[in-house]
Design an enzyme around this catalytic site. Structure first.
Site, PDB file in Angstrom:
ATOM      1  N   SER A  54      -1.126  21.202  -9.635  1.00 44.45           N
ATOM      2  CA  SER A  54      -0.731  22.568  -9.324  1.00 44.45           C
ATOM      3  C   SER A  54      -0.678  22.824  -7.824  1.00 44.45           C
ATOM      4  O   SER A  54      -0.250  23.881  -7.417  1.00 44.45           O
ATOM      5  CB  SER A  54      -1.704  23.550  -9.965  1.00 44.45           C
ATOM      6  OG  SER A  54      -3.027  23.305  -9.532  1.00 44.45           O
ATOM      7  N   ASN A  63      -8.382  16.387  -5.895  1.00 47.93           N
ATOM      8  CA  ASN A  63      -7.952  15.640  -7.071  1.00 47.93           C
ATOM      9  C   ASN A  63      -8.222  16.363  -8.382  1.00 47.93           C
ATOM     10  O   ASN A  63      -7.711  15.965  -9.428  1.00 47.93           O
ATOM     11  CB  ASN A  63      -8.608  14.254  -7.064  1.00 47.93           C
ATOM     12  CG  ASN A  63      -7.976  13.355  -6.031  1.00 47.93           C
ATOM     13  OD1 ASN A  63      -6.872  12.845  -6.223  1.00 47.93           O
ATOM     14  ND2 ASN A  63      -8.634  13.179  -4.901  1.00 47.93           N
ATOM     15  N   THR A  78       0.824  -1.207   0.000  1.00 45.79           N
ATOM     16  CA  THR A  78       0.000   0.000   0.000  1.00 45.79           C
ATOM     17  C   THR A  78       0.847   1.240   0.000  1.00 45.79           C
ATOM     18  O   THR A  78       1.813   1.317   0.723  1.00 45.79           O
ATOM     19  CB  THR A  78      -0.922   0.036   1.237  1.00 45.79           C
ATOM     20  OG1 THR A  78      -1.750   1.187   1.134  1.00 45.79           O
ATOM     21  CG2 THR A  78      -0.141   0.126   2.508  1.00 45.79           C
TER      22      THR A  78
END
Length: 465
Positions: free
Chosen positions: A465, A460, A228
Protein backbone atom coordinates in the site's frame (compact mmCIF):
# COMPACT_ATOMS: atom_id res chain seq x y z
CA UNK A 1 39.61 8.08 5.52
CA UNK A 2 38.60 11.69 6.12
CA UNK A 3 35.29 12.96 4.85
CA UNK A 4 35.03 16.38 3.21
CA UNK A 5 32.09 18.70 3.01
CA UNK A 6 31.11 19.07 -0.62
CA UNK A 7 30.61 22.81 -0.19
CA UNK A 8 34.25 23.18 0.88
CA UNK A 9 35.56 21.96 -2.47
CA UNK A 10 35.67 23.58 -5.85
CA UNK A 11 33.23 21.99 -8.28
CA UNK A 12 36.03 20.93 -10.61
CA UNK A 13 34.84 18.00 -12.73
CA UNK A 14 38.41 16.75 -13.13
CA UNK A 15 38.92 16.71 -9.36
CA UNK A 16 35.75 14.83 -8.54
CA UNK A 17 35.87 12.37 -11.42
CA UNK A 18 39.49 11.32 -11.07
CA UNK A 19 38.33 8.16 -9.35
CA UNK A 20 35.20 6.79 -7.79
CA UNK A 21 36.56 6.33 -4.25
CA UNK A 22 33.98 3.61 -3.78
CA UNK A 23 36.11 1.43 -1.54
CA UNK A 24 35.60 4.04 1.17
CA UNK A 25 32.11 5.21 0.26
CA UNK A 26 31.45 8.72 -0.97
CA UNK A 27 34.35 10.90 0.26
CA UNK A 28 32.00 13.76 1.12
CA UNK A 29 29.71 14.72 3.95
CA UNK A 30 26.38 15.75 2.46
CA UNK A 31 24.27 18.17 4.45
CA UNK A 32 21.06 17.81 2.44
CA UNK A 33 19.34 15.88 -0.31
CA UNK A 34 19.74 18.91 -2.55
CA UNK A 35 23.51 18.84 -2.10
CA UNK A 36 23.67 15.10 -2.83
CA UNK A 37 21.50 15.40 -5.94
CA UNK A 38 23.58 18.33 -7.14
CA UNK A 39 26.70 16.19 -6.72
CA UNK A 40 25.19 13.37 -8.78
CA UNK A 41 24.01 15.69 -11.53
CA UNK A 42 27.23 17.67 -11.77
CA UNK A 43 29.83 14.97 -11.26
CA UNK A 44 28.44 11.46 -11.77
CA UNK A 45 25.50 11.35 -14.16
CA UNK A 46 26.97 12.17 -17.59
CA UNK A 47 26.12 9.31 -19.96
CA UNK A 48 28.79 7.55 -22.01
CA UNK A 49 28.71 8.30 -25.73
CA UNK A 50 25.99 6.48 -27.62
CA UNK A 51 23.37 6.05 -24.88
CA UNK A 52 20.06 7.70 -24.14
CA UNK A 53 17.55 7.14 -21.33
CA UNK A 54 13.94 8.03 -20.59
CA UNK A 55 11.22 7.52 -18.00
CA UNK A 56 7.46 7.93 -17.84
CA UNK A 57 4.90 7.45 -15.06
CA UNK A 58 1.25 6.43 -15.16
CA UNK A 59 -1.59 5.21 -12.96
CA UNK A 60 -3.07 1.72 -13.20
CA UNK A 61 -5.26 -0.68 -11.26
CA UNK A 62 -3.71 -4.10 -10.43
CA UNK A 63 -6.14 -6.82 -11.45
CA UNK A 64 -5.27 -8.83 -8.33
CA UNK A 65 -5.93 -5.85 -6.03
CA UNK A 66 -8.45 -3.44 -7.58
CA UNK A 67 -8.81 -1.74 -4.20
CA UNK A 68 -5.15 -0.64 -4.41
CA UNK A 69 -4.76 1.83 -7.32
CA UNK A 70 -1.07 2.10 -8.10
CA UNK A 71 1.54 4.08 -9.99
CA UNK A 72 4.12 2.56 -12.32
CA UNK A 73 7.32 4.03 -13.72
CA UNK A 74 8.83 2.68 -16.93
CA UNK A 75 12.50 3.36 -17.62
CA UNK A 76 14.18 2.94 -21.01
CA UNK A 77 17.92 2.58 -21.61
CA UNK A 78 18.90 2.62 -25.28
CA UNK A 79 22.19 2.41 -27.18
CA UNK A 80 22.33 4.57 -30.30
CA UNK A 81 22.23 1.37 -32.37
CA UNK A 82 21.70 -2.29 -31.47
CA UNK A 83 24.91 -3.66 -29.99
CA UNK A 84 26.37 -7.14 -29.81
CA UNK A 85 28.52 -6.08 -26.86
CA UNK A 86 26.43 -6.89 -23.81
CA UNK A 87 26.49 -9.10 -20.72
CA UNK A 88 24.09 -9.93 -17.92
CA UNK A 89 23.90 -12.08 -14.79
CA UNK A 90 20.69 -13.04 -13.02
CA UNK A 91 19.29 -14.31 -9.73
CA UNK A 92 19.74 -17.94 -8.67
CA UNK A 93 16.40 -17.95 -6.86
CA UNK A 94 14.43 -21.10 -7.77
CA UNK A 95 11.42 -18.95 -8.67
CA UNK A 96 12.88 -16.46 -11.14
CA UNK A 97 10.63 -13.77 -12.55
CA UNK A 98 9.37 -13.85 -16.13
CA UNK A 99 11.79 -11.04 -17.10
CA UNK A 100 14.69 -13.14 -15.82
CA UNK A 101 13.54 -16.12 -17.90
CA UNK A 102 13.28 -13.85 -20.93
CA UNK A 103 16.60 -12.20 -20.12
CA UNK A 104 18.45 -15.50 -20.04
CA UNK A 105 17.19 -16.15 -23.57
CA UNK A 106 18.31 -12.69 -24.67
CA UNK A 107 21.92 -13.63 -23.89
CA UNK A 108 21.79 -15.89 -26.95
CA UNK A 109 20.60 -13.09 -29.25
CA UNK A 110 23.11 -11.43 -31.58
CA UNK A 111 22.23 -7.87 -30.55
CA UNK A 112 20.58 -5.81 -27.83
CA UNK A 113 18.68 -2.66 -28.77
CA UNK A 114 17.03 -1.57 -25.52
CA UNK A 115 16.47 -2.29 -21.83
CA UNK A 116 12.99 -1.68 -20.43
CA UNK A 117 12.44 -1.56 -16.66
CA UNK A 118 9.10 -1.28 -14.89
CA UNK A 119 8.50 -0.65 -11.20
CA UNK A 120 5.67 -1.68 -8.83
CA UNK A 121 5.15 -5.23 -10.21
CA UNK A 122 7.92 -7.82 -10.49
CA UNK A 123 6.07 -10.15 -12.90
CA UNK A 124 6.97 -13.20 -10.81
CA UNK A 125 4.69 -16.25 -10.48
CA UNK A 126 1.79 -14.25 -11.91
CA UNK A 127 -1.20 -16.18 -13.21
CA UNK A 128 -1.96 -15.91 -16.89
CA UNK A 129 1.49 -16.03 -18.45
CA UNK A 130 4.13 -13.60 -17.25
CA UNK A 131 6.58 -14.46 -20.02
CA UNK A 132 3.99 -13.81 -22.72
CA UNK A 133 3.15 -10.47 -21.10
CA UNK A 134 6.80 -9.44 -21.01
CA UNK A 135 7.32 -10.47 -24.63
CA UNK A 136 4.23 -8.53 -25.75
CA UNK A 137 5.53 -5.32 -24.20
CA UNK A 138 8.97 -5.94 -25.74
CA UNK A 139 7.46 -6.41 -29.20
CA UNK A 140 5.53 -3.18 -28.95
CA UNK A 141 8.56 -1.23 -27.76
CA UNK A 142 10.63 -2.67 -30.61
CA UNK A 143 8.12 -1.27 -33.10
CA UNK A 144 8.37 2.22 -31.62
CA UNK A 145 12.18 2.04 -31.66
CA UNK A 146 12.26 0.49 -35.16
CA UNK A 147 14.20 -2.52 -33.94
CA UNK A 148 14.12 -5.86 -35.74
CA UNK A 149 11.89 -7.37 -33.06
CA UNK A 150 11.15 -7.81 -29.39
CA UNK A 151 14.09 -10.19 -29.07
CA UNK A 152 16.33 -7.10 -29.08
CA UNK A 153 14.66 -5.75 -25.92
CA UNK A 154 15.69 -6.90 -22.43
CA UNK A 155 12.77 -6.59 -19.95
CA UNK A 156 13.26 -6.08 -16.22
CA UNK A 157 10.63 -5.75 -13.51
CA UNK A 158 10.71 -4.94 -9.82
CA UNK A 159 7.97 -4.74 -7.23
CA UNK A 160 5.20 -6.92 -5.83
CA UNK A 161 5.51 -10.67 -6.43
CA UNK A 162 2.44 -12.49 -7.74
CA UNK A 163 0.78 -9.63 -9.61
CA UNK A 164 0.44 -9.49 -13.38
CA UNK A 165 1.90 -6.49 -15.22
CA UNK A 166 -0.68 -4.13 -16.82
CA UNK A 167 0.25 -4.81 -20.43
CA UNK A 168 -2.36 -2.52 -21.98
CA UNK A 169 -1.39 0.44 -19.81
CA UNK A 170 2.31 -0.16 -20.43
CA UNK A 171 1.87 -0.38 -24.20
CA UNK A 172 -0.30 2.74 -24.17
CA UNK A 173 2.49 4.72 -22.49
CA UNK A 174 5.37 3.52 -24.69
CA UNK A 175 5.11 6.41 -27.20
CA UNK A 176 5.52 8.96 -24.41
CA UNK A 177 8.45 6.98 -23.02
CA UNK A 178 10.26 7.00 -26.36
CA UNK A 179 9.56 10.71 -26.83
CA UNK A 180 11.28 11.41 -23.51
CA UNK A 181 14.64 9.95 -24.59
CA UNK A 182 17.65 12.19 -23.87
CA UNK A 183 21.40 11.57 -23.95
CA UNK A 184 22.75 13.98 -21.34
CA UNK A 185 22.17 12.46 -17.91
CA UNK A 186 21.54 8.99 -16.48
CA UNK A 187 19.89 10.52 -13.39
CA UNK A 188 16.29 10.14 -14.66
CA UNK A 189 16.91 6.41 -15.13
CA UNK A 190 18.51 6.09 -11.69
CA UNK A 191 15.40 7.67 -10.18
CA UNK A 192 12.99 5.78 -12.42
CA UNK A 193 14.08 2.30 -11.28
CA UNK A 194 13.66 3.11 -7.56
CA UNK A 195 11.03 1.34 -5.44
CA UNK A 196 11.54 1.58 -1.67
CA UNK A 197 14.88 3.28 -2.34
CA UNK A 198 15.05 6.71 -0.74
CA UNK A 199 17.58 8.19 -3.15
CA UNK A 200 19.13 7.37 -6.55
CA UNK A 201 22.46 5.58 -6.84
CA UNK A 202 25.00 6.48 -9.55
CA UNK A 203 28.71 5.72 -9.84
CA UNK A 204 30.94 6.65 -12.76
CA UNK A 205 34.55 6.72 -13.89
CA UNK A 206 36.43 8.03 -16.91
CA UNK A 207 38.84 5.32 -18.03
CA UNK A 208 40.89 4.27 -21.07
CA UNK A 209 39.65 7.25 -23.10
CA UNK A 210 36.02 6.30 -22.47
CA UNK A 211 33.53 6.20 -19.65
CA UNK A 212 31.70 3.79 -17.32
CA UNK A 213 28.43 4.79 -15.66
CA UNK A 214 26.42 2.52 -13.38
CA UNK A 215 23.04 2.85 -11.69
CA UNK A 216 21.33 0.52 -9.24
CA UNK A 217 18.18 0.07 -7.19
CA UNK A 218 17.51 -2.08 -4.19
CA UNK A 219 16.86 -1.52 -0.53
CA UNK A 220 15.27 -4.76 0.69
CA UNK A 221 15.07 -8.45 -0.25
CA UNK A 222 18.81 -8.33 -0.72
CA UNK A 223 21.32 -11.12 -0.44
CA UNK A 224 22.43 -11.87 -3.98
CA UNK A 225 24.23 -14.98 -5.10
CA UNK A 226 24.68 -14.22 -8.79
CA UNK A 227 23.79 -10.61 -9.32
CA UNK A 228 21.87 -8.18 -7.17
CA UNK A 229 18.69 -6.20 -7.30
CA UNK A 230 18.66 -4.25 -10.57
CA UNK A 231 21.87 -2.63 -11.80
CA UNK A 232 22.76 -1.27 -15.23
CA UNK A 233 26.34 -0.51 -16.19
CA UNK A 234 27.03 1.36 -19.42
CA UNK A 235 30.27 2.06 -21.28
CA UNK A 236 31.19 3.51 -24.66
CA UNK A 237 34.37 1.43 -24.98
CA UNK A 238 34.30 -1.31 -27.64
CA UNK A 239 35.18 -4.32 -25.51
CA UNK A 240 34.45 -7.76 -27.03
CA UNK A 241 31.28 -9.51 -25.94
CA UNK A 242 32.99 -12.56 -24.45
CA UNK A 243 35.36 -10.34 -22.48
CA UNK A 244 32.49 -8.25 -21.09
CA UNK A 245 30.73 -11.40 -19.92
CA UNK A 246 33.81 -12.79 -18.21
CA UNK A 247 34.56 -9.45 -16.55
CA UNK A 248 31.01 -9.01 -15.25
CA UNK A 249 30.93 -12.48 -13.71
CA UNK A 250 34.27 -11.91 -11.98
CA UNK A 251 33.47 -8.44 -10.67
CA UNK A 252 29.98 -9.32 -9.42
CA UNK A 253 31.46 -12.08 -7.25
CA UNK A 254 33.16 -9.80 -4.73
CA UNK A 255 30.99 -6.70 -5.03
CA UNK A 256 27.25 -7.32 -5.33
CA UNK A 257 27.55 -10.89 -4.08
CA UNK A 258 29.30 -9.71 -0.92
CA UNK A 259 26.49 -7.72 0.61
CA UNK A 260 23.33 -8.49 2.53
CA UNK A 261 20.49 -6.35 3.84
CA UNK A 262 18.04 -9.01 5.01
CA UNK A 263 19.26 -12.42 3.68
CA UNK A 264 16.39 -12.62 1.14
CA UNK A 265 17.54 -13.22 -2.43
CA UNK A 266 15.17 -11.54 -4.87
CA UNK A 267 13.40 -13.37 -7.69
CA UNK A 268 14.33 -10.56 -10.07
CA UNK A 269 18.02 -9.79 -9.47
CA UNK A 270 19.72 -8.59 -12.65
CA UNK A 271 23.01 -6.88 -13.47
CA UNK A 272 23.78 -5.84 -17.04
CA UNK A 273 26.91 -4.47 -18.68
CA UNK A 274 26.37 -2.89 -22.10
CA UNK A 275 28.76 -1.19 -24.52
CA UNK A 276 27.52 1.29 -27.12
CA UNK A 277 30.57 0.34 -29.23
CA UNK A 278 31.58 3.96 -29.82
CA UNK A 279 35.23 4.21 -28.73
CA UNK A 280 38.03 1.83 -29.85
CA UNK A 281 39.56 -0.14 -26.99
CA UNK A 282 43.14 -1.37 -26.62
CA UNK A 283 43.05 -4.80 -24.97
CA UNK A 284 46.37 -3.97 -23.31
CA UNK A 285 44.32 -1.70 -21.04
CA UNK A 286 41.97 -4.47 -19.90
CA UNK A 287 43.30 -4.56 -16.34
CA UNK A 288 42.73 -0.82 -16.03
CA UNK A 289 39.16 -1.18 -17.28
CA UNK A 290 38.49 -4.10 -14.92
CA UNK A 291 39.74 -2.06 -11.97
CA UNK A 292 37.43 0.80 -12.91
CA UNK A 293 34.49 -1.57 -13.40
CA UNK A 294 35.17 -3.07 -9.99
CA UNK A 295 35.24 0.40 -8.42
CA UNK A 296 31.89 1.32 -9.97
CA UNK A 297 30.25 -1.95 -8.90
CA UNK A 298 31.69 -1.79 -5.39
CA UNK A 299 30.52 1.79 -5.06
CA UNK A 300 27.01 0.86 -6.11
CA UNK A 301 27.05 -2.07 -3.67
CA UNK A 302 27.95 0.29 -0.86
CA UNK A 303 25.25 2.73 -1.93
CA UNK A 304 22.65 -0.05 -1.94
CA UNK A 305 23.54 -1.16 1.57
CA UNK A 306 23.71 2.41 2.84
CA UNK A 307 20.14 2.89 1.60
CA UNK A 308 19.02 -0.50 2.95
CA UNK A 309 15.49 -0.45 4.29
CA UNK A 310 15.49 1.13 7.73
CA UNK A 311 19.30 1.28 7.90
CA UNK A 312 20.86 3.34 10.68
CA UNK A 313 24.33 1.79 10.37
CA UNK A 314 26.32 0.03 7.65
CA UNK A 315 28.62 -2.77 8.79
CA UNK A 316 31.81 -3.51 6.86
CA UNK A 317 33.20 -6.89 7.89
CA UNK A 318 36.70 -7.71 6.71
CA UNK A 319 37.59 -11.37 7.15
CA UNK A 320 41.20 -12.53 6.77
CA UNK A 321 43.24 -15.60 7.62
CA UNK A 322 40.70 -18.01 6.12
CA UNK A 323 41.48 -21.32 4.44
CA UNK A 324 39.30 -20.51 1.42
CA UNK A 325 37.31 -17.69 -0.13
CA UNK A 326 34.17 -19.65 0.75
CA UNK A 327 35.14 -19.73 4.42
CA UNK A 328 35.94 -16.01 4.47
CA UNK A 329 32.67 -15.01 2.82
CA UNK A 330 30.68 -17.47 4.93
CA UNK A 331 32.00 -15.97 8.16
CA UNK A 332 31.32 -12.45 6.92
CA UNK A 333 27.77 -13.27 5.85
CA UNK A 334 27.07 -15.02 9.16
CA UNK A 335 28.09 -11.87 11.01
CA UNK A 336 26.12 -9.32 8.96
CA UNK A 337 23.05 -11.61 8.89
CA UNK A 338 22.90 -12.26 12.64
CA UNK A 339 19.61 -10.73 13.87
CA UNK A 340 20.97 -10.38 17.39
CA UNK A 341 24.12 -8.57 16.27
CA UNK A 342 22.15 -6.38 13.84
CA UNK A 343 19.85 -5.30 16.69
CA UNK A 344 22.81 -4.59 18.97
CA UNK A 345 24.41 -2.37 16.33
CA UNK A 346 21.09 -0.58 15.79
CA UNK A 347 21.07 0.32 19.48
CA UNK A 348 24.79 1.22 19.65
CA UNK A 349 25.05 -1.61 22.18
CA UNK A 350 28.57 -3.09 22.54
CA UNK A 351 27.19 -6.61 23.01
CA UNK A 352 30.03 -8.03 20.93
CA UNK A 353 29.64 -11.54 22.31
CA UNK A 354 27.00 -11.83 19.59
CA UNK A 355 29.74 -11.23 17.03
CA UNK A 356 31.77 -14.15 18.35
CA UNK A 357 28.60 -16.26 18.39
CA UNK A 358 27.96 -15.51 14.70
CA UNK A 359 31.48 -16.57 13.71
CA UNK A 360 31.24 -19.73 15.78
CA UNK A 361 27.82 -20.59 14.37
CA UNK A 362 29.15 -20.64 10.82
CA UNK A 363 32.44 -22.38 11.60
CA UNK A 364 30.78 -25.01 13.78
CA UNK A 365 28.28 -25.82 11.04
CA UNK A 366 30.51 -25.81 7.96
CA UNK A 367 34.10 -26.18 9.21
CA UNK A 368 33.81 -28.00 12.52
CA UNK A 369 37.24 -29.63 12.08
CA UNK A 370 39.01 -26.25 11.87
CA UNK A 371 40.01 -24.98 15.32
CA UNK A 372 40.09 -21.19 15.36
CA UNK A 373 39.31 -20.54 19.02
CA UNK A 374 42.78 -19.48 20.17
CA UNK A 375 43.93 -18.28 16.76
CA UNK A 376 41.14 -15.84 15.98
CA UNK A 377 41.43 -12.11 16.67
CA UNK A 378 38.49 -9.70 16.29
CA UNK A 379 38.53 -5.92 16.22
CA UNK A 380 35.66 -3.44 16.10
CA UNK A 381 36.50 0.14 15.22
CA UNK A 382 40.17 -0.83 15.41
CA UNK A 383 39.82 -2.00 19.02
CA UNK A 384 40.68 -5.63 19.89
CA UNK A 385 37.65 -7.28 21.48
CA UNK A 386 38.60 -10.99 21.17
CA UNK A 387 42.05 -12.59 21.35
CA UNK A 388 43.62 -15.87 22.55
CA UNK A 389 40.22 -17.47 22.94
CA UNK A 390 38.88 -14.78 25.29
CA UNK A 391 36.83 -11.60 25.14
CA UNK A 392 38.82 -8.42 25.80
CA UNK A 393 36.34 -6.02 27.38
CA UNK A 394 36.26 -3.31 30.03
CA UNK A 395 34.50 0.01 30.57
CA UNK A 396 37.01 1.95 28.48
CA UNK A 397 36.75 -0.46 25.54
CA UNK A 398 32.96 -0.51 25.67
CA UNK A 399 32.92 3.30 25.65
CA UNK A 400 35.12 3.29 22.54
CA UNK A 401 32.82 0.78 20.81
CA UNK A 402 29.75 2.88 21.58
CA UNK A 403 31.48 6.00 20.26
CA UNK A 404 32.50 4.17 17.08
CA UNK A 405 28.96 2.96 16.40
CA UNK A 406 27.45 6.36 17.15
CA UNK A 407 29.91 8.04 14.79
CA UNK A 408 28.83 5.69 11.97
CA UNK A 409 25.10 6.38 12.41
CA UNK A 410 23.27 7.47 9.28
CA UNK A 411 20.30 8.85 11.16
CA UNK A 412 19.40 9.68 14.74
CA UNK A 413 16.18 7.80 15.54
CA UNK A 414 13.32 9.78 16.98
CA UNK A 415 11.71 8.89 20.30
CA UNK A 416 10.23 5.43 20.01
CA UNK A 417 12.76 4.39 17.37
CA UNK A 418 10.76 5.42 14.31
CA UNK A 419 11.57 8.16 11.85
CA UNK A 420 8.83 8.94 9.38
CA UNK A 421 11.01 10.46 6.69
CA UNK A 422 14.14 8.40 7.33
CA UNK A 423 17.25 9.55 5.44
CA UNK A 424 16.62 10.57 1.84
CA UNK A 425 20.29 11.14 1.07
CA UNK A 426 23.56 9.53 2.27
CA UNK A 427 24.98 11.90 4.91
CA UNK A 428 28.41 10.25 4.92
CA UNK A 429 30.29 7.12 3.89
CA UNK A 430 31.23 5.73 7.29
CA UNK A 431 30.98 2.10 8.46
CA UNK A 432 30.85 0.12 11.65
CA UNK A 433 34.21 -1.54 11.02
CA UNK A 434 34.64 -5.19 12.04
CA UNK A 435 37.87 -7.09 11.38
CA UNK A 436 38.06 -10.86 11.88
CA UNK A 437 41.38 -12.66 11.48
CA UNK A 438 40.68 -16.40 11.63
CA UNK A 439 44.40 -17.17 11.82
CA UNK A 440 44.34 -20.40 9.81
CA UNK A 441 45.02 -19.37 6.20
CA UNK A 442 45.65 -16.55 3.74
CA UNK A 443 42.28 -15.92 2.07
CA UNK A 444 40.37 -12.72 2.76
CA UNK A 445 37.21 -10.89 1.73
CA UNK A 446 34.91 -8.03 2.62
CA UNK A 447 31.16 -8.27 3.33
CA UNK A 448 28.69 -5.42 3.80
CA UNK A 449 25.50 -5.41 5.83
CA UNK A 450 23.18 -3.21 7.88
CA UNK A 451 21.55 -3.14 11.29
CA UNK A 452 17.94 -4.17 12.02
CA UNK A 453 15.56 -1.40 13.07
CA UNK A 454 11.90 -0.62 13.70
CA UNK A 455 11.77 1.06 10.29
CA UNK A 456 12.64 -2.15 8.45
CA UNK A 457 9.63 -3.88 9.97
CA UNK A 458 7.35 -0.91 9.31
CA UNK A 459 8.39 -0.64 5.65
CA UNK A 460 7.87 -4.33 4.95
CA UNK A 461 4.62 -4.58 6.89
CA UNK A 462 3.07 -1.94 4.64
CA UNK A 463 4.87 -2.41 1.29
CA UNK A 464 1.95 -3.07 -1.06
CA UNK A 465 0.00 0.00 0.00
Amino acid sequence: MSFLRLSSLSRSRSLLQTRCLSTHGHPFVFDSRHEYMDYLEAHQSRLPWGFSVATTKFDFVPQEAPHLPAKMTMTLIKPVKPTSLFAAVFTQNAFPGAPVLVGRKRLNEPKLGAILVNSKISNVCASGGGVADAEEVCENLAKHLRLEGGSQVLPCSTGVIGWRIPVDSMVENLPKLVTNLQSESVLPAAEGIMTTDLYPKIRSMDVCGGRIVGIAKGAGMIEPNMATMLSYILTDLSIPRDVLRQLLTEVVGDTYNSLSVDTDQSTSDTVTLVSSDQIPFDMKQLDEFKTALHEVCLGLSEDIVRNGEGAHHVMRVRVSGALSNEMAKGVGKSVVNSPLLKCAVAGNDPNVGRLVMAVGKYMGTYHKDVNIQRRMKIRMGGVVIFENGEMVLNDDIEAKLVAHMRDAMLIEPTRGGLDASSHNYPPHGKFVEIEIDLGVGSKETQVLGIDLTHEYVAINADYRS
